[in-house]
Motif scaffolding. Structure first.
Motif, mmCIF file in Angstrom:
data_model
loop_
_atom_site.group_PDB
_atom_site.id
_atom_site.type_symbol
_atom_site.label_atom_id
_atom_site.label_comp_id
_atom_site.label_asym_id
_atom_site.label_seq_id
_atom_site.Cartn_x
_atom_site.Cartn_y
_atom_site.Cartn_z
ATOM 1 N N LEU A 108 -12.374 -4.765 -5.139
ATOM 2 C CA LEU A 108 -12.359 -4.967 -3.694
ATOM 3 C C LEU A 108 -13.184 -6.204 -3.333
ATOM 4 O O LEU A 108 -14.198 -6.500 -3.962
ATOM 5 N N GLU B 58 -7.568 1.903 -5.306
ATOM 6 C CA GLU B 58 -7.794 2.842 -4.197
ATOM 7 C C GLU B 58 -8.513 2.141 -3.051
ATOM 8 O O GLU B 58 -9.479 1.413 -3.263
ATOM 9 N N GLN B 59 -8.032 2.382 -1.831
ATOM 10 C CA GLN B 59 -8.621 1.800 -0.628
ATOM 11 C C GLN B 59 -9.419 2.876 0.107
ATOM 12 O O GLN B 59 -8.854 3.883 0.539
ATOM 13 N N THR C 216 -3.620 3.478 -1.296
ATOM 14 C CA THR C 216 -3.789 2.766 -2.555
ATOM 15 C C THR C 216 -2.996 1.474 -2.527
ATOM 16 O O THR C 216 -1.815 1.468 -2.146
ATOM 17 N N SER C 217 -3.641 0.369 -2.908
ATOM 18 C CA SER C 217 -2.923 -0.893 -3.061
ATOM 19 C C SER C 217 -2.247 -0.918 -4.428
ATOM 20 O O SER C 217 -2.829 -0.483 -5.425
ATOM 21 N N ASN D 163 -6.900 -4.651 3.679
ATOM 22 C CA ASN D 163 -6.161 -4.432 2.443
ATOM 23 C C ASN D 163 -5.782 -5.724 1.731
ATOM 24 O O ASN D 163 -5.355 -5.692 0.577
ATOM 25 N N GLY E 85 -12.397 -3.285 1.364
ATOM 26 C CA GLY E 85 -12.201 -1.841 1.422
ATOM 27 C C GLY E 85 -12.170 -1.293 2.824
ATOM 28 O O GLY E 85 -11.802 -0.141 3.033
ATOM 29 N N THR F 172 0.849 -1.190 0.000
ATOM 30 C CA THR F 172 0.000 0.000 0.000
ATOM 31 C C THR F 172 0.883 1.237 0.000
ATOM 32 O O THR F 172 1.932 1.278 0.641
ATOM 33 N N ASN G 98 -11.818 -10.221 3.781
ATOM 34 C CA ASN G 98 -10.390 -9.886 3.804
ATOM 35 C C ASN G 98 -9.588 -11.171 3.704
ATOM 36 O O ASN G 98 -9.228 -11.766 4.716
ATOM 37 N N PHE H 62 -7.658 -9.054 -2.358
ATOM 38 C CA PHE H 62 -7.943 -7.754 -1.763
ATOM 39 C C PHE H 62 -9.177 -7.855 -0.878
ATOM 40 O O PHE H 62 -10.126 -8.576 -1.192
#
Length: 402
Positions: free
Chosen positions: A208, A165-166, A138-139, A172, A191, A131, A249, A188
């Protein structure tokens, strides 16, 4: 996340006597390795490897694809160490340092994954997942090359393949691995925040809450290509990169080296942690369900959702860490068992992998005080455990009779 201290000082671990294989090159601890309360009928204990070395918030351990006695330890802060373990001597040198690019706090961000290209010996390619702040969290998945066969990484030659974008600072994901098909898989989270407020888990129009499958060798001029059998390849209704979705996740996934099945751990919300066998086009239910249970209501639609193959409640932990199907020889009783653990409680379970549709029931094999951030597996099928807090690394070993 909190760690428990209920078993401090309860057990002394003995060193493992290794067969005359390449694994004998690893330096093993001859002092207590970890606080581990072994169930009476468990065949397993832990032996520490690289006992003279410690690492800062390690999240991955990877064996070199070209040298059996060379390992790489990935630290969340943005450093990768190259560890040489040969003939009783262990040294570490910096393989890569990208701390200047990595945003690693305050929650689950950082350098989270690394993978060697299947043809690394020929092309020297290495992939990192981390990240960054660009300007929001952002990842990023990027390609690099090692100019000296794995001694160092040319971080100045970064080629960014994908950015995501997270919206929040947690969930993450970030794990990456090459599958037996040669494609790069990436996981991923949804979010972040709690309860998936944006509904990303059930929205295949976002990356995501997914596991992706990318062709990084044939992009037709783009950063990556789309495998033609991805569920949304050439179709509407979802992003073509997606392999599976409905995940909260996915913290660590791995391919069974014998069957090729993809096993993943999906971190739960407030009640349930789950193990999934990931299939192409699979929807794993979040945020309709948490584990095999309705998330928000007593009754929910389950059509098209895939149940986990195992789950446990928050009485036994609070954050699952995915592991590997054991295919080693050190602990014969674990052959063909999927080994996984919990970051908060330090417990480690094993379940017969069987067929992906019919795995056996899990059982507790170790109860430790480790903050288990990751597991690792070598080419011999042996499994390792990584302690995030103390920076130590252990190997599953045969428990000696008391």
């Amino acid at each position: 996340m909190p760690r428990h201290a209920r078993c401090k000082g309860r057990m002394t671990l003995k060193p493992l006597t290794l067969a005359a294989t390449v694994l004998a090159l690893l330096a093993f601890s001859q002092v207590p390795a970890a606080c581990a309360q072994t169930p009476e009928d468990s065949p397993v204990t832990l032996d520490r490897v690289f006992p003279e070395l410690k690492f800062e918030r390690p999240v991955a351990l990877i064996q070199s694809p070209t040298a059996d006695a060379t390992w790489y330890v990935v630290e969340q802060r943005g450093v990768v160490w190259r560890v040489e373990a040969s003939r009783g001597k262990t040294d570490k040198t910096v393989f890569a340092d990208i701390r200047g690019r990595v945003e690693d706090g305050p929650n689950e961000a950082g350098l989270l994954g690394m993978a060697f290209h299947p043809n690394f010996a020929r092309n020297g390619e290495v992939f990192l997942s981390y990240t960054t702040d660009a300007p929001g969290l952002t990842s990023r998945i990027a390609r690099y090359r090692s100019p000296d066969a794995g001694t160092t990484l040319d971080v100045g030659g970064e080629e960014v393949l994908l950015e995501l974008e997270q919206p929040f600072g947690n969930h993450n994901g970030g794990h990456i691995a090459f599958g037996p098909d040669g494609y790069l898989y990436a996981g991923f989270g949804d979010g972040g925040a709690g309860g998936d407020p944006h509904g990303n888990g059930q929205d295949p129009m976002t990356l995501l809450g997914t596991i992706l499958r990318l062709d990084i060798d044939d992009g037709n001029g783009e950063s990556y290509g789309i495998p033609p059998d991805n569920p949304f390849a050439g179709k509407s209704g979802g992003r073509p990169e997606i392999h599976a979705w409905g995940l909260r996740n996915p913290w660590r996934f791995a391919f069974d080296p014998e069957t090729g099945a993809l096993w993943a751990a999906d971190v739960g919300q407030n009640q349930w942690e789950e193990v999934d066998v990931i299939r192409r086009a699979g929807n794993y239910g979040w945020n309709i369900r948490e584990g095999a249970h309705c998330y928000r209501a007593g009754d929910c639609a389950t059509d098209g959702l895939i149940d986990p193959v195992a789950e446990y409640s928050h009485r036994d932990g609070c954050s699952i860490t995915g592991g590997h199907v054991y295919r080693g020889k050190t602990v014969p009783a674990l052959d063909g068992h999927y080994v996984y653990g919990d970051y908060c409680s330090g417990r480690i379970w094993a379940m017969p992998a069987g067929t992906p549709d019919r795995p056996g029931a899990p059982r507790l094999i170790l109860d430790t005080d480790l903050a288990i951030s990751s597991f690792a597996q070598d080419r011999e099928g042996e499994v390792y455990v990584i302690d995030h807090d103390d920076g130590a690394i252990y190997r599953l070993a045969m428990r000696e009779p008391s």
